[in-house]
Design an enzyme around this catalytic site. Sequence first.
Site, mmCIF file in Angstrom:
data_model
loop_
_atom_site.group_PDB
_atom_site.id
_atom_site.type_symbol
_atom_site.label_atom_id
_atom_site.label_comp_id
_atom_site.label_asym_id
_atom_site.label_seq_id
_atom_site.Cartn_x
_atom_site.Cartn_y
_atom_site.Cartn_z
ATOM 1 N N GLU A 33 97.222 69.157 19.893
ATOM 2 C CA GLU A 33 96.907 70.242 20.837
ATOM 3 C C GLU A 33 95.699 69.882 21.707
ATOM 4 O OE1 GLU A 33 99.113 72.290 21.298
ATOM 5 O OE2 GLU A 33 100.202 72.370 19.399
ATOM 6 N N CYS A 56 98.873 56.817 20.483
ATOM 7 C CA CYS A 56 99.357 55.473 20.784
ATOM 8 C C CYS A 56 98.485 54.888 21.889
ATOM 9 C CB CYS A 56 100.831 55.509 21.191
ATOM 10 S SG CYS A 56 101.121 56.207 22.826
ATOM 11 N N CYS A 114 98.844 56.695 25.354
ATOM 12 C CA CYS A 114 98.191 58.004 25.421
ATOM 13 C C CYS A 114 96.667 57.852 25.375
ATOM 14 C CB CYS A 114 98.660 58.896 24.277
ATOM 15 S SG CYS A 114 100.349 59.497 24.497
HETATM 16 ZN ZN LIG Z 1 102.816 69.669 22.193
HETATM 17 ZN ZN LIG Z 2 101.615 58.437 22.771
#
Ligand SMILES: [Zn+2]
Ligand SMILES: [Zn+2]
Length: 178
Positions: free
Chosen positions: A131, A165, A168
């Site tokens: 989140e 990852c 991200c």
């Molecule tokens: Zn989500």
């Molecule tokens: Zn990711």
Amino acid sequence: MNLVHLLPVGKLEPSLLEDLRRAIPTRFGVRCEILPVELDPAPAYHIERQQYHSSELLQRMQALAGPEHGRLVGITAVDLYIPILKYVFGEAQMGGPCAIVSFYRLRQEFYGLDRDDALLSQRLLKESVHELGHTFHLHHCQDYRCAMASAHAVEWIDLRESSLCESCRSNVESTVQG
Ligand SMILES: [Zn+2]
Ligand SMILES: [Zn+2]
């Protein structure tokens, strides 16, 4: 934006918050503190669902959130929903500043299994990182191991890592440092 505040939404065990406070800075390059106040979830309770409307809680959190708080992550023991879904593990405002996570359905007891505090703490961290990632503009990730993978059942959360990852991570770094 390098500060995250955790906000207890209703009563919860301090050790759960403390575990999160220690772990979150290692997943994002942020500082993390616990707000010394508690938000009462009661006004977001809907008797027809016997659940708490997570978007309403986010709105009430947003009224509390000042720029000094950075990101505000509510942690709650109550069951959350949004009208189109049976339940949600959490909800976030894309781009921030607020997110909320429930551990109601992260507890083994909810599924009729024995209490497992270590597993609960792991799941709560994964869901909080997820989140929080949304508040840093991250969308869902195709990599099922990434914390930003979508999860509609607790088994999917267990497949995820509690970290991002590489892709991200590089996306969030510009936001966190910016
Ligand atoms: Zn989500
Ligand atoms: Zn990711």
